[in-house]
Design a protein around this motif. Structure first.
Motif, PDB file in Angstrom:
ATOM      1  N   TRP A  47     -69.559  15.640  83.874  1.00 19.63           N
ATOM      2  CA  TRP A  47     -69.023  16.712  83.030  1.00 19.63           C
ATOM      3  C   TRP A  47     -68.273  16.118  81.846  1.00 19.63           C
ATOM      4  CZ3 TRP A  47     -70.326  21.456  82.492  1.00 19.63           C
ATOM      5  CH2 TRP A  47     -70.884  22.143  83.560  1.00 19.63           C
ATOM      6  N   THR A  48     -67.496  15.085  82.112  1.00 21.42           N
ATOM      7  CA  THR A  48     -66.738  14.436  81.050  1.00 21.42           C
ATOM      8  C   THR A  48     -67.679  13.899  79.978  1.00 21.42           C
ATOM      9  OG1 THR A  48     -65.016  13.813  82.637  1.00 21.42           O
ATOM     10  CG2 THR A  48     -65.064  12.610  80.549  1.00 21.42           C
ATOM     11  N   LYS A  49     -68.748  13.231  80.406  1.00 19.89           N
ATOM     12  CA  LYS A  49     -69.716  12.686  79.448  1.00 19.89           C
ATOM     13  C   LYS A  49     -70.383  13.795  78.643  1.00 19.89           C
ATOM     14  CE  LYS A  49     -71.029   8.454  81.900  1.00 19.89           C
ATOM     15  NZ  LYS A  49     -72.136   7.789  82.595  1.00 19.89           N
ATOM     16  N   LYS A  50     -70.745  14.877  79.309  1.00 19.76           N
ATOM     17  CA  LYS A  50     -71.415  15.985  78.634  1.00 19.76           C
ATOM     18  C   LYS A  50     -70.482  16.635  77.599  1.00 19.76           C
ATOM     19  CE  LYS A  50     -74.382  19.831  79.763  1.00 19.76           C
ATOM     20  NZ  LYS A  50     -75.674  19.381  80.203  1.00 19.76           N
ATOM     21  N   ALA A  51     -69.252  16.872  77.980  1.00 20.10           N
ATOM     22  CA  ALA A  51     -68.297  17.488  77.055  1.00 20.10           C
ATOM     23  C   ALA A  51     -67.987  16.561  75.886  1.00 20.10           C
ATOM     24  CB  ALA A  51     -67.015  17.855  77.800  1.00 20.10           C
ATOM     25  N   PHE A  52     -67.876  15.269  76.144  1.00 20.28           N
ATOM     26  CA  PHE A  52     -67.620  14.291  75.089  1.00 20.28           C
ATOM     27  C   PHE A  52     -68.759  14.300  74.079  1.00 20.28           C
ATOM     28  CE2 PHE A  52     -67.597  10.180  73.076  1.00 20.28           C
ATOM     29  CZ  PHE A  52     -66.253   9.856  72.938  1.00 20.28           C
ATOM     30  N   LEU A  53     -69.991  14.277  74.553  1.00 13.14           N
ATOM     31  CA  LEU A  53     -71.157  14.283  73.669  1.00 13.14           C
ATOM     32  C   LEU A  53     -71.195  15.559  72.833  1.00 13.14           C
ATOM     33  CD1 LEU A  53     -73.871  13.093  72.696  1.00 13.14           C
ATOM     34  CD2 LEU A  53     -74.940  14.223  74.649  1.00 13.14           C
ATOM     35  N   LYS A  54     -70.967  16.687  73.461  1.00 14.20           N
ATOM     36  CA  LYS A  54     -71.004  17.971  72.757  1.00 14.20           C
ATOM     37  C   LYS A  54     -69.922  18.022  71.674  1.00 14.20           C
ATOM     38  CE  LYS A  54     -71.890  22.545  72.647  1.00 14.20           C
ATOM     39  NZ  LYS A  54     -73.124  23.169  72.369  1.00 14.20           N
ATOM     40  N   GLU A  55     -68.738  17.550  71.986  1.00 13.10           N
ATOM     41  CA  GLU A  55     -67.614  17.635  71.057  1.00 13.10           C
ATOM     42  C   GLU A  55     -67.703  16.623  69.925  1.00 13.10           C
ATOM     43  OE1 GLU A  55     -64.141  19.080  69.390  1.00 13.10           O
ATOM     44  OE2 GLU A  55     -65.395  19.952  70.930  1.00 13.10           O
ATOM     45  N   PHE A  56     -68.092  15.378  70.231  1.00 14.74           N
ATOM     46  CA  PHE A  56     -68.000  14.311  69.240  1.00 14.74           C
ATOM     47  C   PHE A  56     -69.347  13.845  68.704  1.00 14.74           C
ATOM     48  CE2 PHE A  56     -64.064  14.188  71.592  1.00 14.74           C
ATOM     49  CZ  PHE A  56     -63.162  14.259  70.556  1.00 14.74           C
ATOM     50  N   GLY A  57     -70.441  14.305  69.304  1.00 15.18           N
ATOM     51  CA  GLY A  57     -71.753  14.009  68.763  1.00 15.18           C
ATOM     52  C   GLY A  57     -72.313  12.643  69.109  1.00 15.18           C
ATOM     53  N   TYR A  58     -71.636  11.893  69.941  1.00 14.60           N
ATOM     54  CA  TYR A  58     -72.164  10.619  70.417  1.00 14.60           C
ATOM     55  C   TYR A  58     -71.739  10.443  71.871  1.00 14.60           C
ATOM     56  CZ  TYR A  58     -67.478   8.780  69.336  1.00 14.60           C
ATOM     57  OH  TYR A  58     -66.129   8.572  69.280  1.00 14.60           O
ATOM     58  N   PRO A  59     -72.539   9.709  72.640  1.00 11.20           N
ATOM     59  CA  PRO A  59     -72.286   9.642  74.084  1.00 11.20           C
ATOM     60  C   PRO A  59     -71.107   8.751  74.457  1.00 11.20           C
ATOM     61  CG  PRO A  59     -74.193   8.302  73.513  1.00 11.20           C
ATOM     62  CD  PRO A  59     -73.774   9.015  72.255  1.00 11.20           C
ATOM     63  N   LEU A  60     -70.431   9.159  75.498  1.00  7.99           N
ATOM     64  CA  LEU A  60     -69.394   8.344  76.114  1.00  7.99           C
ATOM     65  C   LEU A  60     -70.107   7.413  77.079  1.00  7.99           C
ATOM     66  CD1 LEU A  60     -66.399   7.738  76.756  1.00  7.99           C
ATOM     67  CD2 LEU A  60     -66.523   9.544  78.469  1.00  7.99           C
ATOM     68  N   ASN A  61     -70.114   6.130  76.782  1.00  2.46           N
ATOM     69  CA  ASN A  61     -70.851   5.169  77.587  1.00  2.46           C
ATOM     70  C   ASN A  61     -69.848   4.268  78.298  1.00  2.46           C
ATOM     71  OD1 ASN A  61     -72.412   3.174  78.680  1.00  2.46           O
ATOM     72  ND2 ASN A  61     -73.698   2.906  76.883  1.00  2.46           N
ATOM     73  N   LEU A  62     -69.583   4.562  79.546  1.00  2.00           N
ATOM     74  CA  LEU A  62     -68.581   3.808  80.288  1.00  2.00           C
ATOM     75  C   LEU A  62     -69.070   2.444  80.763  1.00  2.00           C
ATOM     76  CD1 LEU A  62     -67.070   6.755  82.314  1.00  2.00           C
ATOM     77  CD2 LEU A  62     -66.174   5.703  80.244  1.00  2.00           C
TER      78      LEU A  62
END
Length: 146
Positions: A124-139
Motif C-alpha cells: 500500500w505504501t508503494k502504491k500510494a507513493f507512486l500515485k502521489e509522486f509519480g515515481y516508484p518507491l524502491n526499497l
C-alpha cells in the motif's frame, strides 16, 4: 541507517534522525527542526496506542505539505477518531494501515474488499507513493532516497 548509506542512499541529501516521546507535546521541537519546510510523507510506526498516534498526528499536521501522505501502521481503530476530528481530510483504513491525505484519493474499489485480499502494508505504501509522486518507491535499491 549505516547500511543504507553503504548501499548509496542519501548521497544527495543529509540524513537527519530525531527521536521523540510520542506522549509529550513536541510541537516546539518539531517547529525548530522543520522551520518553514513541509513534509511530503510521514510514516508513524511508533507507539501504536490511539493516544500516541493522535498526539503525533496533531503535532505533525501543521508541517505537512499540501499534497501529503501520512501513514499510520499497526492500529485498527484510530482512523475512526481521526475521521471525526479531521473531517476535511481523506482518511482510508485498510485493517492495521490508515492513510491520511488532503488531495490524494484512494480508489473506492480497494476500500470495501475482503481483508484477506488486502495488500501488505508495504505494498500500500508503494502504491500510494507512486500515485502521489509519480515515481516508484524502491526499497531494494536505495537510490529512491536521493
Amino acid at each position: 541507517m549505516e547500511y543504507l548509506k553503504q548501499l548509496g542512499a542519501f548521497k544527495k541529501s543529509h540524513l537527519e534522525l530525531y527521536e521523540f516521546d510520542q506522549y509529550q507535546n513536541n510541537s516546539e521541537n518539531i517547529g525548530n527542526i522543520f522551520n518553514k519546510s513541509k513534509i511530503d510523507i510521514c510514516i508513524d510506526d511508533g507507539v501504536h496506542t490511539d493516544k500516541a498516534i493522535l498526539n503525533s498526528l496533531n503535532i505533525f499536521l501543521p508541517f505537512m505539505a499540501d499534497n501529503f501522505v501520512y501513514f499510520i501502521e499497526d492500529n485498527q481503530q484510530v482512523y475512526q477518531i481521526i475521521k471525526q476530528e479531521y473531517p476535511n481530510y481523506k482518511i482510508s483504513n485498510f485493517g492495521e494501515l490508515t492513510i491520511i491525505t488532503r488531495n490524494f484519493e484512494i480508489p473506492d474499489n480497494m476500500i470495501n474488499q475482503n481483508p484477506d485480499q488486502f495488500l501488505s502494508d508495504i505494498d500500500w505504501t508503494k502504491k500510494a507513493f507512486l500515485k502521489e509522486f509519480g515515481y516508484p518507491l524502491n526499497l531494494k535499491n536505495p537510490k529512491t532516497f536521493n
